[in-house]
Design an enzyme around this catalytic site. Structure first.
Site, mmCIF file in Angstrom:
data_model
loop_
_atom_site.group_PDB
_atom_site.id
_atom_site.type_symbol
_atom_site.label_atom_id
_atom_site.label_comp_id
_atom_site.label_asym_id
_atom_site.label_seq_id
_atom_site.Cartn_x
_atom_site.Cartn_y
_atom_site.Cartn_z
ATOM 1 N N GLU A 278 0.915 -1.147 -0.013
ATOM 2 C CA GLU A 278 0.077 -0.091 0.041
ATOM 3 C C GLU A 278 0.871 1.197 0.033
ATOM 4 O OE1 GLU A 278 -2.620 2.329 2.951
ATOM 5 O OE2 GLU A 278 -3.768 0.357 2.354
ATOM 6 N N CYS A 312 -2.234 7.932 3.872
ATOM 7 C CA CYS A 312 -2.311 7.563 2.535
ATOM 8 C C CYS A 312 -3.759 8.142 1.936
ATOM 9 C CB CYS A 312 -1.910 6.113 2.215
ATOM 10 S SG CYS A 312 -0.358 5.705 2.726
#
Length: 541
Positions: A278, A312
């Site tokens: 990720e 994120c």
């Protein structure tokens, strides 16, 4: 609502009077640091220095954590591998009992880890609590669903009735988890739990900025009954220790920057092991003409400035239909200016500190560059050293153009830019600009149309009438990115199955496949061709 969580009251505010929580003693830190794996038996041991992070609230030293070198990592993996042999034979029900015991301990003692998260990262307490809530949800979900996700699957054999075939799930062995500082509990532990439940051992690389949070959690899992050697923790420089983890384990789960993710993928590919990544994001939010303006502005503030913009999936680009641009802009500015900045160990602050001088420097550089090239600061735009050395005001920009760094480069801070659009097609095109594809948001009263629009956006998750949390918090659904935002998914079925190998076990009854000793090859081929033609006519799959 979950009754277990309903019975847990919010913990009282910490008694901390400064950056270091008053209940955290040197003796306690020593106990936590004992979970860092160091091979003390090795002759000529490496010279890895202790790691000491700085508290974002005042840049005072936190606590030295023992550093590791590649040989320590190799030793940790060896210890974990030996423990995994017994763990893989432990019934899933017993593994789940341990994880649920951890779940209960975490909720009861959350005040401790909230203090640690704030001390190490500088985030507001509510955002620290969100980590606790998410890890509890992950633990509960996988403890209840692991057996179903990993169950052996019976499939049709080559010759029905004579061939019995099953697909079984085999643990990878030793999983390496390399996690970042911005969510030290959620990202540091949320990926460990399904790996353990799948029957693996784990070697975690603790981020130097937030190692104590992980070490506290390791001690808590010990209390819950996890075998001592099963989860190993190493600490130190990412380039050295993180690389050693990738070079030693059987599967890698990495969360971090796209640049580092590429390196992890290359190293994993060289060893022919799997990895999930990720990575970064420059996430868009679309406000359609029919959106509830107040709700959209409130949701944008949450998605843009939660965790001080250091996540994120936070929103950095906001595209607003030109017919509602001005009222939305004004409402967003009002909601942003209502946010409370503070460095408190209670729930009175809405936005905390950035984590490091480097993060502050990036935010300042992006804002200054945008202003120098003609952008307008609608609110914020300033560092706030009067509150703390790494504080920066939540900032809203307009008039941002492609030559500005803030336009397409990830800021990872409390900065959001506004852009008008005329049609849905234009909004989708703008949202798909750049190489990232992690999370997106659409605000509209017509949720069916918004959902159809979502299918045209290149993003691992799309939230309708929510900024980011709805998809991320739905732990039964996969979470991950497209493009430069990564590979693989956490959460859901893939979030635990990725830690296993699929093994096919085929049992042939009576005799092996092929011609019998009394049958010619030509006769076998002719008979088999006839059977295949018959199955086609009968529509056998």
């Amino acid at each position: 609502m979950n009754t277990e969580q309903d019975q847990i009251e919010a913990p009282a505010p910490s008694s901390a009077t400064g950056p270091r929580p008053s209940w955290v003693t040197d003796e306690l830190i020593g106990r936590w640091c004992a979970w860092v794996h160091r091979d003390e038996t090795r002759q000529g041991r490496g010279t890895a220095e202790p790691v000491t992070a700085l508290a974002p609230y005042d840049l005072s030293p936190i606590a030295p954590v023992p550093g590791c070198d590649p040989a320590d990592v190799e030793s940790a993996a060896g210890v974990a591998r030996a423990a995994q042999r017994d763990w893989s034979g432990t019934p899933i029900a017993r593994r789940a009992e341990i994880v649920l015991a951890f779940h209960d301990l975490l909720l009861r003692r959350q005040g401790e880890v909230l203090d640690l998260i704030q001390w190490e990262t500088g985030k507001a307490r509510y955002h620290a609590w969100m980590e606790v809530a998410q890890v509890a949800a992950v633990a509960r979900h996988y403890a209840r669903r692991a057996r179903r996700y990993l169950t052996t699957r019976r499939v049709r054999g080559m010759i029905p009735g004579l061939t019995k075939v099953e697909e079984v799930r085999i643990p990878k062995g030793v999983v390496g988890v390399v996690s970042p500082w911005n969510y030290p509990l959620y990202l540091g532990v949320g990926d460990v739990i399904p790996a353990l439940l799948a029957g693996n051992a784990v070697v975690s690389k603790a981020d130097p900025q937030a190692a104590l949070t992980m070490l506290w959690t390791r001690a808590l899992l010990d209390e819950a009954g996890l075998p001592v050697d099963l989860w190993q923790i190493v600490a130190g420089d990412g380039e050295v220790v993180g690389s050693a983890v990738v070079d030693t384990v059987d599967y890698v789960c990495f969360t971090g920057s796209t640049a580092t993710g590429r390196t992890v993928a290359e190293r994993a590919a060289g060893r022919l092991i799997g990895c999930s990544l990720e990575l970064g994001g420059k996430n868009p939010l679309i406000v359609r003409a029919d959106a509830d303006i107040t709700a959209a502005a409130t949701g944008t503030v949450v998605a843009a400035f939660a965790n001080t913009g250091q996540m994120c999936i936070h929103i950095e680009r906001v595209y607003v239909h030109e017919s509602v641009y001005e009222p939305f802009r004004d409402e967003l500015v009002r909601a942003t200016e209502a946010l409370r900045l503070g460095r408190t160990f209670d729930y009175s602050a809405d936005v905390g500190s950035l984590v490091s001088p480097a993060q502050l420097a990036t935010v300042r550089a992006h804002v200054d560059d945008a202003v120098a090239k003609g952008a307008t600061v609608l609110t914020g735009g300033r560092a706030r050293p009067d509150i703390g050395p790494l504080f920066h005001e939540p900032t809203v920009l307009e008039g941002v153009t492609p030559e500005m760094d803030v336009c397409e480069r990830e800021t990872f801070g409390p900065v959001v830019s506004l852009y008008p659009f005329a049609t849905d097609d234009e909004a989708v095109s703008l949202a798909n600009r750049g190489s990232y594809g992690l999370s997106a948001s659409i605000w509209s009263k017509d949720t069916r149309e918004a959902a159809r629009m979502a299918g045209r956006i290149r993003s691992g998750s799309v939230n309708v009438n929510d900024g980011a949390a709805a998809a991320a918090g739905s732990v039964e659904a996969g979470m991950g990115g497209m493009g430069d935002s990564g590979l693989g998914r956490r959460h859901g079925a893939e979030g635990i199955r990725k830690y296993t190998e699929s093994q096919t076990v085929a049992v042939q009854r009576v005799m092996p496949l092929g011609p019998t000793p009394k049958q010619s090859v030509e006769g076998f081929v002719r008979r088999t061709n006839g059977q295949m033609a018959l199955m086609r006519r009968l529509r056998v799959r």
